[in-house]
Design a protein around this motif. Structure first.
Motif, PDB file in Angstrom:
ATOM      1  N   ILE A 214       0.836  -1.210   0.000  1.00  8.58           N
ATOM      2  CA  ILE A 214       0.000   0.000   0.000  1.00  8.58           C
ATOM      3  C   ILE A 214       0.868   1.256   0.000  1.00  8.58           C
ATOM      4  CG2 ILE A 214      -1.684   1.321   1.353  1.00  8.58           C
ATOM      5  CD1 ILE A 214      -2.726  -1.441   2.361  1.00  8.58           C
ATOM      6  N   VAL A 215       1.863   1.259   0.866  1.00  8.56           N
ATOM      7  CA  VAL A 215       2.751   2.420   0.989  1.00  8.56           C
ATOM      8  C   VAL A 215       3.528   2.634  -0.313  1.00  8.56           C
ATOM      9  CG1 VAL A 215       4.855   3.198   2.135  1.00  8.56           C
ATOM     10  CG2 VAL A 215       2.959   2.362   3.494  1.00  8.56           C
ATOM     11  N   PHE A 216       4.031   1.543  -0.890  1.00 10.53           N
ATOM     12  CA  PHE A 216       4.804   1.630  -2.130  1.00 10.53           C
ATOM     13  C   PHE A 216       3.954   2.167  -3.280  1.00 10.53           C
ATOM     14  CE2 PHE A 216       6.218  -0.142  -6.162  1.00 10.53           C
ATOM     15  CZ  PHE A 216       7.565   0.184  -6.178  1.00 10.53           C
ATOM     16  N   PHE A 220       4.550   5.762  -5.086  1.00  8.21           N
ATOM     17  CA  PHE A 220       4.978   5.731  -6.483  1.00  8.21           C
ATOM     18  C   PHE A 220       4.187   6.731  -7.331  1.00  8.21           C
ATOM     19  CE2 PHE A 220       5.408   4.098 -10.800  1.00  8.21           C
ATOM     20  CZ  PHE A 220       6.751   3.778 -10.850  1.00  8.21           C
ATOM     21  N   GLY A 221       2.914   6.901  -7.015  1.00  9.50           N
ATOM     22  CA  GLY A 221       2.097   7.828  -7.788  1.00  9.50           C
ATOM     23  C   GLY A 221       1.883   9.175  -7.139  1.00  9.50           C
ATOM     24  N   ILE A 264       0.002   3.667 -13.464  1.00  6.20           N
ATOM     25  CA  ILE A 264      -1.105   2.811 -13.023  1.00  6.20           C
ATOM     26  C   ILE A 264      -0.775   1.341 -13.244  1.00  6.20           C
ATOM     27  CG2 ILE A 264      -3.510   2.170 -13.484  1.00  6.20           C
ATOM     28  CD1 ILE A 264      -4.012   5.146 -14.168  1.00  6.20           C
ATOM     29  N   LEU A 265      -0.273   1.006 -14.431  1.00  8.01           N
ATOM     30  CA  LEU A 265       0.050  -0.385 -14.753  1.00  8.01           C
ATOM     31  C   LEU A 265       1.154  -0.926 -13.845  1.00  8.01           C
ATOM     32  CD1 LEU A 265      -0.054  -0.364 -18.660  1.00  8.01           C
ATOM     33  CD2 LEU A 265      -1.703  -1.400 -17.101  1.00  8.01           C
ATOM     34  N   PHE A 266       2.166  -0.106 -13.603  1.00  5.28           N
ATOM     35  CA  PHE A 266       3.268  -0.542 -12.744  1.00  5.28           C
ATOM     36  C   PHE A 266       2.766  -0.825 -11.335  1.00  5.28           C
ATOM     37  CE2 PHE A 266       6.802   0.155  -9.825  1.00  5.28           C
ATOM     38  CZ  PHE A 266       7.778  -0.658 -10.384  1.00  5.28           C
ATOM     39  N   CYS A 267       1.884   0.046 -10.810  1.00  2.12           N
ATOM     40  CA  CYS A 267       1.342  -0.152  -9.467  1.00  2.12           C
ATOM     41  C   CYS A 267       0.468  -1.407  -9.407  1.00  2.12           C
ATOM     42  CB  CYS A 267       0.537   1.072  -9.039  1.00  2.12           C
ATOM     43  SG  CYS A 267       1.551   2.533  -8.688  1.00  2.12           S
ATOM     44  N   ILE A 268      -0.348  -1.619 -10.451  1.00  2.00           N
ATOM     45  CA  ILE A 268      -1.213  -2.806 -10.486  1.00  2.00           C
ATOM     46  C   ILE A 268      -0.372  -4.078 -10.506  1.00  2.00           C
ATOM     47  CG2 ILE A 268      -2.843  -4.104 -11.920  1.00  2.00           C
ATOM     48  CD1 ILE A 268      -4.056  -1.412 -12.750  1.00  2.00           C
ATOM     49  N   ILE A 269       0.671  -4.086 -11.336  1.00  4.90           N
ATOM     50  CA  ILE A 269       1.544  -5.260 -11.431  1.00  4.90           C
ATOM     51  C   ILE A 269       2.265  -5.504 -10.107  1.00  4.90           C
ATOM     52  CG2 ILE A 269       3.613  -6.194 -12.540  1.00  4.90           C
ATOM     53  CD1 ILE A 269       2.703  -4.705 -15.102  1.00  4.90           C
ATOM     54  N   SER A 270       2.780  -4.430  -9.497  1.00  4.44           N
ATOM     55  CA  SER A 270       3.494  -4.562  -8.220  1.00  4.44           C
ATOM     56  C   SER A 270       2.579  -5.104  -7.134  1.00  4.44           C
ATOM     57  CB  SER A 270       4.056  -3.211  -7.791  1.00  4.44           C
ATOM     58  OG  SER A 270       4.930  -2.687  -8.758  1.00  4.44           O
ATOM     59  N   VAL A 271       1.364  -4.548  -7.048  1.00  7.03           N
ATOM     60  CA  VAL A 271       0.402  -4.999  -6.039  1.00  7.03           C
ATOM     61  C   VAL A 271       0.019  -6.454  -6.276  1.00  7.03           C
ATOM     62  CG1 VAL A 271      -1.962  -4.696  -5.200  1.00  7.03           C
ATOM     63  CG2 VAL A 271      -0.511  -2.700  -5.542  1.00  7.03           C
ATOM     64  N   SER A 272      -0.189  -6.830  -7.534  1.00  9.09           N
ATOM     65  CA  SER A 272      -0.569  -8.211  -7.857  1.00  9.09           C
ATOM     66  C   SER A 272       0.526  -9.197  -7.471  1.00  9.09           C
ATOM     67  CB  SER A 272      -0.884  -8.337  -9.355  1.00  9.09           C
ATOM     68  OG  SER A 272      -1.931  -7.472  -9.732  1.00  9.09           O
ATOM     69  N   VAL A 273       1.772  -8.851  -7.789  1.00  8.84           N
ATOM     70  CA  VAL A 273       2.898  -9.734  -7.462  1.00  8.84           C
ATOM     71  C   VAL A 273       3.035  -9.891  -5.951  1.00  8.84           C
ATOM     72  CG1 VAL A 273       5.409  -9.946  -7.529  1.00  8.84           C
ATOM     73  CG2 VAL A 273       4.172  -9.280  -9.588  1.00  8.84           C
ATOM     74  N   LEU A 274       2.956  -8.779  -5.224  1.00  4.38           N
ATOM     75  CA  LEU A 274       3.096  -8.840  -3.764  1.00  4.38           C
ATOM     76  C   LEU A 274       1.929  -9.582  -3.119  1.00  4.38           C
ATOM     77  CD1 LEU A 274       4.511  -5.263  -3.122  1.00  4.38           C
ATOM     78  CD2 LEU A 274       5.720  -7.416  -2.815  1.00  4.38           C
ATOM     79  N   ASN A 275       0.728  -9.454  -3.693  1.00  6.69           N
ATOM     80  CA  ASN A 275      -0.419 -10.205  -3.179  1.00  6.69           C
ATOM     81  C   ASN A 275      -0.231 -11.708  -3.367  1.00  6.69           C
ATOM     82  OD1 ASN A 275      -2.004  -8.173  -2.088  1.00  6.69           O
ATOM     83  ND2 ASN A 275      -2.997  -7.718  -4.031  1.00  6.69           N
ATOM     84  N   LEU A 276       0.352 -12.090  -4.493  1.00  4.81           N
ATOM     85  CA  LEU A 276       0.653 -13.504  -4.719  1.00  4.81           C
ATOM     86  C   LEU A 276       1.654 -14.020  -3.686  1.00  4.81           C
ATOM     87  CD1 LEU A 276       0.925 -13.724  -8.626  1.00  4.81           C
ATOM     88  CD2 LEU A 276      -0.806 -14.789  -7.174  1.00  4.81           C
TER      89      LEU A 276
END
Length: 289
Positions: A214-216, A220-221, A264-276
Motif C-alpha cells: 500500500i505504501v509503495f 509511487f504515484g 497505473i500499470l506498474f502499481c497494479i503489477i506490483s500490487v498483484s505480485v506482492l499479493n501472490l
C-alpha cells in the motif's frame, strides 16, 4: 441473520462505490484513449502506440522512472522497518498515548512538504540550530537534503508520513499475538532479537508485505512531495506527467497520459505480485500447521 446484516451493510455503501468506480473507470479509460493519440478536441483521431514507444526510448523518462523507484523503494522499506521496530517497543512498554504516532497520518502531504522546507532547508530551523551550536558550515550540509538528485528530502518526508501507518497496522497484530512463543525461545537460550526475528516477524510477514504494498503504490504515484522537494532533474514520474500535461500544445497531451497509464500499470503489477507472495506465505503457513 448474520448474512442478512452483511448484505445490508454492503447495500448501504453500494451507491457510493458505484459512483467512485464509475468516475475512476471513465477517467482511466479517457486517459488511456488519449495516451493512444485519440484526442478529437485537438484534431487527433488516429490510435497508435507511438507515444508509448517515444516515452520508453526517452532517456529523461528512464531516469525519472529509476528515480521514482529509488525514492519509493527506500522510503517504503525504511518505513516498514521503523514501523515494526517502534510497534514492538510500544507493545513492550505498553504506551497508550496513541495520538503521538497517529498525528502524522491526518496531516496532508503538502503540509509535510512545507514542514520539510521549514526544518530541512539550508536556511531552515535545523540548519540554524546547528549553526547556533557551533557548526559553521551547517547550510552546506543541509543543502544536500532538498531539491537534490539524491532525493533525501522526498525519502525523509515519506518516512515521516508512512511510518505511523505501518506502525498502526503492525501494532494491532502484535497486541493480539501471544508472546509465549518468544518467551519459550528466550527461556531456551535465544536472545530477544533472535526470538523476535525468527518467531514473531514470520507471523507478521503477511501484514508487513501488505502494508509495504500500500505504501509503495501510494508513494509511487504521489505528486505533492516530489513536486515541492524534488530536483529539477530527474523528476518523479508524477511530476514529469504534470509537466507534459501543462504543455500548451495539445499534441503533447498523449505523452502525459501515457506516463499516467504506465504509473497505473506498474502499481497494479506490483500490487498483484506482492499479493501472490502474501497468499503463498499464508498458504505455506497453513500447510506447516
Amino acid at each position: 441473520m448474520t448474512s442478512i446484516k452483511k448484505i445490508k451493510s454492503y447495500l448501504g455503501v453500494l451507491p457510493v462505490m458505484i459512483l467512485i468506480i464509475f468516475v475512476l473507470a471513465v477517467g482511466i479509460f479517457g486517459a488511456f484513449l488519449q495516451s493512444l493519440g485519440f484526442f478529437p478536441i485537438a484534431g487527433m483521431n488516429e490510435i497508435s502506440l507511438k507515444y508509448y514507444i517515444d516515452i520508453i526510448h526517452n532517456s529523461e523518462f528512464i531516469k525519472s522512472f529509476g528515480f521514482t523507484i529509488y525514492t519509493t523503494l527506500v522510503s517504503s522499506f525504511l518505513s516498514v522497518v521503523l514501523g515494526v521496530i517502534i510497534a514492538k517497543i510500544l507493545v513492550e512498554s505498553k504506551i497508550k498515548r496513541e495520538f503521538i504516532y497517529k498525528l502524522p497520518i491526518i496531516i496532508p502531504h503538502i503540509i509535510v512538504a512545507l514542514f520539510a522546507i521549514i526544518f530541512l532547508s539550508d536556511t531552515g530551523f535545523l540548519s540554524r540550530l546547528a549553526y547556533f551550536f557551533g557548526v559553521r558550515d551547517s547550510e552546506k550540509y543541509f543543502a544536500h537534503f532538498l531539491y537534490n538528485k539524491n532525493g533525501m528530502g522526498i525519502i525523509i518526508s515519506y518516512i515521516w508520513k508512512e511510518t505511523p501507518y505501518v506502525l498502526l497496522s503492525v501494532l494491532s497484530i502484535l497486541r493480539n499475538l501471544s508472546g509465549k512463543h518468544e518467551m519459550i525461545a528466550i527461556n531456551l537460550g535465544a536472545s530477544k532479537l533472535y526470538a523476535f526475528w525468527n518467531i514473531t516477524v514470520p507471523m507478521l510477514l503477511p501484514t508487513i508485505i501488505s502494508t509495504f504494498t500500500i505504501v509503495f503504490a501510494f508513494s509511487f504515484g504521489s505528486y505533492e512531495i516530489p513536486m515541492l522537494l524534488g530536483s529539477t532533474f530527474p523528476k518523479a514520474l508524477s511530476v514529469q506527467a504534470f509537466v507534459e500535461y501543462q504543455n500548451p500544445m495539445f499534441s503533447n497531451r498523449p505523452y502525459a497520459m501515457a506516463i499516467n497509464i504506465i504509473i497505473i500499470l506498474f502499481c497494479i503489477i506490483s500490487v498483484s505480485v506482492l499479493n501472490l507472495i502474501i497468499k503463498r506465505i499464508v498458504l505455506g503457513g497453513v500447510r506447516d500447521e
